[in-house]
Design a protein around this motif. Structure first.
Motif, PDB file in Angstrom:
ATOM      1  N   SER A  48       0.834  -1.217   0.000  1.00 55.11           N
ATOM      2  CA  SER A  48       0.000   0.000   0.000  1.00 55.11           C
ATOM      3  C   SER A  48       0.863   1.259   0.000  1.00 55.11           C
ATOM      4  O   SER A  48       0.646   2.192   0.782  1.00 55.11           O
ATOM      5  CB  SER A  48      -0.941   0.002   1.214  1.00 55.11           C
ATOM      6  N   LEU A  49       1.866   1.267  -0.879  1.00 55.17           N
ATOM      7  CA  LEU A  49       2.786   2.400  -0.950  1.00 55.17           C
ATOM      8  C   LEU A  49       2.095   3.615  -1.551  1.00 55.17           C
ATOM      9  O   LEU A  49       1.293   3.507  -2.480  1.00 55.17           O
ATOM     10  CB  LEU A  49       4.013   2.028  -1.777  1.00 55.17           C
ATOM     11  N   VAL A  50       2.426   4.783  -1.013  1.00 53.87           N
ATOM     12  CA  VAL A  50       1.842   6.039  -1.464  1.00 53.87           C
ATOM     13  C   VAL A  50       2.957   6.898  -2.042  1.00 53.87           C
ATOM     14  O   VAL A  50       3.997   7.096  -1.395  1.00 53.87           O
ATOM     15  CB  VAL A  50       1.146   6.785  -0.310  1.00 53.87           C
ATOM     16  N   SER A  51       2.765   7.385  -3.260  1.00 59.92           N
ATOM     17  CA  SER A  51       3.792   8.188  -3.936  1.00 59.92           C
ATOM     18  C   SER A  51       3.397   9.661  -3.952  1.00 59.92           C
ATOM     19  O   SER A  51       2.218  10.012  -3.976  1.00 59.92           O
ATOM     20  CB  SER A  51       3.998   7.691  -5.366  1.00 59.92           C
ATOM     21  N   ALA A  52       4.426  10.514  -3.951  1.00 65.41           N
ATOM     22  CA  ALA A  52       4.213  11.956  -4.055  1.00 65.41           C
ATOM     23  C   ALA A  52       5.423  12.562  -4.743  1.00 65.41           C
ATOM     24  O   ALA A  52       6.570  12.302  -4.344  1.00 65.41           O
ATOM     25  CB  ALA A  52       4.034  12.577  -2.667  1.00 65.41           C
ATOM     26  N   ASP A  53       5.185  13.336  -5.781  1.00 62.94           N
ATOM     27  CA  ASP A  53       6.261  13.987  -6.547  1.00 62.94           C
ATOM     28  C   ASP A  53       7.286  12.982  -7.057  1.00 62.94           C
ATOM     29  O   ASP A  53       8.502  13.228  -7.033  1.00 62.94           O
ATOM     30  CB  ASP A  53       6.966  15.048  -5.682  1.00 62.94           C
ATOM     31  N   GLY A  54       6.795  11.826  -7.495  1.00 68.95           N
ATOM     32  CA  GLY A  54       7.675  10.841  -8.083  1.00 68.95           C
ATOM     33  C   GLY A  54       8.492  10.031  -7.098  1.00 68.95           C
ATOM     34  O   GLY A  54       9.384   9.273  -7.503  1.00 68.95           O
ATOM     35  N   ARG A  55       8.207  10.137  -5.836  1.00 64.83           N
ATOM     36  CA  ARG A  55       8.926   9.362  -4.827  1.00 64.83           C
ATOM     37  C   ARG A  55       7.938   8.686  -3.891  1.00 64.83           C
ATOM     38  O   ARG A  55       6.783   9.110  -3.779  1.00 64.83           O
ATOM     39  CB  ARG A  55       9.870  10.246  -4.010  1.00 64.83           C
ATOM     40  N   THR A  56       8.403   7.630  -3.229  1.00 71.03           N
ATOM     41  CA  THR A  56       7.549   6.931  -2.278  1.00 71.03           C
ATOM     42  C   THR A  56       7.527   7.697  -0.961  1.00 71.03           C
ATOM     43  O   THR A  56       8.575   7.886  -0.326  1.00 71.03           O
ATOM     44  CB  THR A  56       8.055   5.497  -2.043  1.00 71.03           C
ATOM     45  N   ALA A  57       6.353   8.155  -0.560  1.00 74.05           N
ATOM     46  CA  ALA A  57       6.231   8.954   0.665  1.00 74.05           C
ATOM     47  C   ALA A  57       5.989   8.093   1.896  1.00 74.05           C
ATOM     48  O   ALA A  57       6.170   8.546   3.020  1.00 74.05           O
ATOM     49  CB  ALA A  57       5.100   9.960   0.511  1.00 74.05           C
ATOM     50  N   GLY A  58       5.564   6.845   1.691  1.00 74.79           N
ATOM     51  CA  GLY A  58       5.300   5.955   2.820  1.00 74.79           C
ATOM     52  C   GLY A  58       4.243   4.939   2.452  1.00 74.79           C
ATOM     53  O   GLY A  58       3.910   4.752   1.280  1.00 74.79           O
ATOM     54  N   SER A  59       3.708   4.292   3.460  1.00 74.05           N
ATOM     55  CA  SER A  59       2.648   3.311   3.281  1.00 74.05           C
ATOM     56  C   SER A  59       1.406   3.779   4.023  1.00 74.05           C
ATOM     57  O   SER A  59       1.498   4.300   5.139  1.00 74.05           O
ATOM     58  CB  SER A  59       3.087   1.942   3.820  1.00 74.05           C
ATOM     59  N   LEU A 294      -3.663  12.513   4.611  1.00 69.42           N
ATOM     60  CA  LEU A 294      -4.106  13.872   4.924  1.00 69.42           C
ATOM     61  C   LEU A 294      -2.978  14.874   4.710  1.00 69.42           C
ATOM     62  O   LEU A 294      -3.172  15.934   4.092  1.00 69.42           O
ATOM     63  CB  LEU A 294      -4.599  13.932   6.372  1.00 69.42           C
ATOM     64  N   ASN A 295      -1.781  14.571   5.197  1.00 72.46           N
ATOM     65  CA  ASN A 295      -0.657  15.494   5.051  1.00 72.46           C
ATOM     66  C   ASN A 295      -0.256  15.684   3.589  1.00 72.46           C
ATOM     67  O   ASN A 295       0.105  16.795   3.165  1.00 72.46           O
ATOM     68  CB  ASN A 295       0.536  14.999   5.866  1.00 72.46           C
ATOM     69  N   LEU A 296      -0.315  14.624   2.799  1.00 68.66           N
ATOM     70  CA  LEU A 296       0.002  14.750   1.376  1.00 68.66           C
ATOM     71  C   LEU A 296      -1.033  15.614   0.665  1.00 68.66           C
ATOM     72  O   LEU A 296      -0.690  16.408  -0.223  1.00 68.66           O
ATOM     73  CB  LEU A 296       0.072  13.363   0.734  1.00 68.66           C
ATOM     74  N   ALA A 297      -2.296  15.464   1.045  1.00 68.22           N
ATOM     75  CA  ALA A 297      -3.348  16.293   0.453  1.00 68.22           C
ATOM     76  C   ALA A 297      -3.123  17.769   0.791  1.00 68.22           C
ATOM     77  O   ALA A 297      -3.325  18.651  -0.066  1.00 68.22           O
ATOM     78  CB  ALA A 297      -4.714  15.835   0.950  1.00 68.22           C
ATOM     79  N   LEU A 298      -2.684  18.054   1.999  1.00 68.78           N
ATOM     80  CA  LEU A 298      -2.407  19.437   2.391  1.00 68.78           C
ATOM     81  C   LEU A 298      -1.195  19.984   1.659  1.00 68.78           C
ATOM     82  O   LEU A 298      -1.163  21.165   1.288  1.00 68.78           O
ATOM     83  CB  LEU A 298      -2.186  19.504   3.909  1.00 68.78           C
ATOM     84  N   ASP A 299      -0.189  19.134   1.435  1.00 65.70           N
ATOM     85  CA  ASP A 299       0.986  19.571   0.676  1.00 65.70           C
ATOM     86  C   ASP A 299       0.603  19.973  -0.742  1.00 65.70           C
ATOM     87  O   ASP A 299       1.180  20.899  -1.317  1.00 65.70           O
ATOM     88  CB  ASP A 299       2.039  18.457   0.639  1.00 65.70           C
ATOM     89  N   ARG A 300      -0.359  19.255  -1.322  1.00 65.91           N
ATOM     90  CA  ARG A 300      -0.787  19.589  -2.685  1.00 65.91           C
ATOM     91  C   ARG A 300      -1.623  20.864  -2.715  1.00 65.91           C
ATOM     92  O   ARG A 300      -1.461  21.699  -3.626  1.00 65.91           O
ATOM     93  CB  ARG A 300      -1.610  18.420  -3.266  1.00 65.91           C
ATOM     94  N   LYS A 301      -2.483  21.025  -1.721  1.00 61.55           N
ATOM     95  CA  LYS A 301      -3.417  22.167  -1.751  1.00 61.55           C
ATOM     96  C   LYS A 301      -2.830  23.429  -1.127  1.00 61.55           C
ATOM     97  O   LYS A 301      -3.099  24.544  -1.595  1.00 61.55           O
ATOM     98  CB  LYS A 301      -4.701  21.789  -1.011  1.00 61.55           C
ATOM     99  N   PHE A 302      -2.031  23.251  -0.066  1.00 63.02           N
ATOM    100  CA  PHE A 302      -1.442  24.411   0.617  1.00 63.02           C
ATOM    101  C   PHE A 302       0.062  24.204   0.758  1.00 63.02           C
ATOM    102  O   PHE A 302       0.567  24.035   1.868  1.00 63.02           O
ATOM    103  CB  PHE A 302      -2.068  24.622   1.986  1.00 63.02           C
ATOM    104  N   PRO A 303       0.822  24.210  -0.346  1.00 62.52           N
ATOM    105  CA  PRO A 303       2.266  23.976  -0.253  1.00 62.52           C
ATOM    106  C   PRO A 303       2.952  25.114   0.502  1.00 62.52           C
ATOM    107  O   PRO A 303       2.581  26.266   0.390  1.00 62.52           O
ATOM    108  CB  PRO A 303       2.706  23.938  -1.719  1.00 62.52           C
TER     109      PRO A 303
END
Length: 305
Positions: A48-59, A294-303
């Motif tokens: 259940s890996l989650v990616s962000a900006d082309g990298r693995t951000a965690g599970s 949740l934190n990844l969603a905030l990074d996308r909406k409110f960087p």
């Protein structure tokens, strides 16, 4: 020609070895792998890996810390539940503290080492003091009341007394002769959390003294029965890997996160609501928030840098 019994026994063992190897070493792993490829299960089987900006951000199945190099919370991120797995959320060391509700007395550190900013390896913090310390820290971080029952408000340790004197038939001490705050150490704090108990002045604990002969009395204090800091903010899960927090814990973090991201509180709360999951099948478990998502969603909406 009759085959000797010892040869027959060895041949039977070899046949059993071959059959079990095929069934358990080949067929069963292939069957498990095949089931794991079923749609809906594949992502879990892959971690259940989650990616962000082309990298693995965690599970999404394993929690992680959002702290700086000194261990301080990064204010722009929602904080996870505490972890007792290794140094925190270590899948190879998944575990709980194994401490129960009766673990309320600390093993105090050597004050000389404390004064020298060193760690006393023989010291031990009880579960109660751990909870109290975390609650106080979360309260200060989020700007809410961090007090909770059986916690000393100022020192942030377990509010526990050792009461000395003759015992009655029920094991109580009707006429105390000496009272000690066992989790507050002389030379570390200025005064005990309560000045007196049943008319007897309360003393601070002294390093090396044994208070086991006293009656251990936890003091509830005047903290609210329902603390502002939720239980999952101060206790680790059984696995130490829980990726979720309760909506209640998330809600007290909204204001801090919004300020750190220079965003509107209502906008951050809306993102939180969008990432709050309900009970499984509508009735099992409790509503929960996946902190990573949740934190990844905030990074996308409110960087924010």
């Amino acid at each position: 020609m009759r085959i000797p019994s010892w040869i027959r026994q060895h041949l039977a063992a070899v046949r059993a070895l071959l059959v079990l190897t095929v069934v358990l070493g080949v067929a069963y792993p292939l069957a498990v792998w095949g089931v794991a490829q079923v749609p809906g299960l594949r992502s879990h089987a892959q971690g259940s890996l989650v990616s962000a900006d082309g990298r693995t951000a965690g599970s999404s199945l394993i929690g992680q810390s959002y702290t700086d190099k000194l261990g301080n919370p990064i204010k722009k991120y929602f904080q996870s539940r505490p972890s007792a797995a290794g140094d925190g959320y270590d899948p190879t060391a998944t575990s709980a503290s194994n401490l129960g509700p009766e673990d309320i007395v600390d093993t105090l550190p050597d004050p000389k080492l404390v004064a020298a900013d060193k760690t006393d390896e023989n010291a031990k913090t009880s579960l109660l003091t751990t909870v109290c310390t975390r609650s106080k820290a979360v309260g200060e971080l989020e700007g809410v009341d961090g007090s909770r029952p059986f916690c000393a408000k100022d020192s942030g340790v377990g509010a526990v007394l050792a009461v000395f004197g003759d015992r009655d038939r029920r094991g109580g001490v009707p006429h105390p002769t000496r009272v000690v705050s066992v989790n507050e150490e002389e030379g570390v704090v200025r005064a005990p959390f309560v000045a007196s108990y049943d008319g007897v002045k309360v003393e601070l604990a002294k390093y090396g003294e044994d208070y086991s002969k006293g009656l251990i009395v936890p003091v509830k204090g005047d903290a609210p029965n329902k603390p502002a800091v939720p239980a999952d903010a101060v206790t680790a899960s059984g696995s130490g890997l829980d990726p979720h927090i309760s909506p209640a814990y998330a809600k007290i973090q909204v204001k801090r996160v919004a300020e750190a991201r220079h965003a509107d509180v209502a906008a951050v709360r809306k993102v939180l609501d969008e990432h709050t999951g309900g009970r499984d099948l509508g009735f099992m478990g409790e509503p929960r928030v996946n902190v990573l998502e949740l934190n990844l969603a905030l990074d996308r909406k409110f960087p924010v840098q």
